[in-house]
Write an enzyme that holds these catalytic residues in place. Structure first.
Site, PDB file in Angstrom:
ATOM      1  CG  HIS A   1      -0.238   0.123   2.531  1.00 14.15           C
ATOM      2  ND1 HIS A   1       0.449  -0.941   3.092  1.00 14.15           N
ATOM      3  CD2 HIS A   1      -0.095   1.150   3.395  1.00 14.15           C
ATOM      4  CE1 HIS A   1       0.974  -0.568   4.241  1.00 14.15           C
ATOM      5  NE2 HIS A   1       0.668   0.702   4.455  1.00 14.15           N
TER       6      HIS A   1
ATOM      7  NE  ARG B   1       1.900   5.588   9.413  1.00 14.51           N
ATOM      8  CZ  ARG B   1       0.907   5.057   8.711  1.00 14.51           C
ATOM      9  NH1 ARG B   1       1.063   3.899   8.118  1.00 14.51           N
ATOM     10  NH2 ARG B   1      -0.255   5.680   8.615  1.00 14.51           N
TER      11      ARG B   1
END
Ligand code: SIN
Length: 274
Positions: free
Chosen positions: A93, A264
């Site tokens: 992705h 993240r």
């Protein structure tokens, strides 16, 4: 700073850098622009340092679905506990491709790693595009694809292990649909590359459902070739930053029985054009 390319296609490891050191930022930024994926080894930093580093690239794009880090709503937790089976991000992705202006980059900090495995794979979408025939490039040029968050994070995913364990949430906010060119011109480098991905792209406009699925599957098979890939082997403390407009990535789920924890941050991007 010692910068060593990972493969001929993309990616570089950087040794001797400290993301807290503003004086090193220009060189790190240059490496990011050149290699699309940079691995900054040995960054034993606090979440505030991670945020400061990200903000040097641009405003933070807060992820809607990942569990935030306690006390740091702008940092997403990417976690698999030792008794869990599913990893987040196992499919190929591009982060946030369902947004009108997809995130420019993602900055992943390894907090706790399993004793083996848990690598991340990347693909160069520029190299994959350039390896297509001129006829295929001509066919794809000018096509538009639709990307969506609905099937990936919406209410149909509520029974998934990631949702039930609270790693993913906010399913009712999964309402994003975006149209992007199938072939984009990279906003910084000007390099042309494919911008479709197996997790978020739903279809190509103007084709029948069968035609769209056939073209996308052909492209996905093409992009998955090892010649376009780089593999990052992590150690706790490493930071990997990637350009979402130039790459795909995939978390490898091969460390069952062990915990893997990453932080993240995604950085805002711009609308993409052909
Ligand atoms: C992600 O898909 O952003 C996470 C990748 C990883 O955990 O290796």
């Amino acid at each position: 700073m010692d910068i060593r390319p990972l493969t001929g296609g993309l990616g570089a490891e950087i040794f001797g850098a400290d993301v807290r050191n503003r004086a090193q930022f220009a060189e790190i930024h240059e490496a990011f622009a050149k290699y699309s994926v940079i691995v900054l080894r040995g960054q034993n930093i606090a979440p505030e340092d991670h945020l400061d580093f990200a903000r040097r690239f641009g405003p933070i794009n807060v992820n809607r679905f990942f569990k935030p880090v306690d006390g740091h709503p702008e940092i997403a937790t990417v976690l698999k506990e030792k008794d869990q089976k599913e990893a987040v991000g196992e499919g190929w992705h591009t982060d946030h491709s369902y947004d009108q202006a997809p995130a420019m980059g993602s900055i992943l900090h390894a907090i706790e790693m399993p004793p083996y495995g848990g690598d991340t794979l990347f693909v160069s979408m520029g190299a994959a595009y350039e390896a297509l025939s001129a006829t295929m490039r001509g066919f794809l040029d000018g096509l538009t694809a639709v990307h969506s968050s609905r099937h990936a994070f919406g209410v149909t995913t509520l029974e998934s292990e990631a949702a039930k364990s609270g790693r993913l949430g906010n399913a009712e906010a999964a309402t994003q649909d975006a149209r992007h060119p199938v072939v984009i011109t990279h906003p910084l480098s000007g390099r042309r590359g494919l911008f479709v991905n197996p997790v978020f792209t739903t279809h190509i406009e103007g084709l029948t459902a069968d035609e769209s699925a056939a073209v996308l599957n052909m492209l996905y098979e093409h992009c998955r070739q090892p010649e376009f890939q780089a593999r990052v082997r992590w150690q706790a403390g490493d930071i990997t930053m990637w350009d979402n407009r130039a790459t795909w990535h995939k978390a490898i789920n091969d460390y069952h029985g062990f915990r893997r924890l990453m932080h993240r941050i995604t950085v805002e991007g711009v609308a993409l054009s052909n």
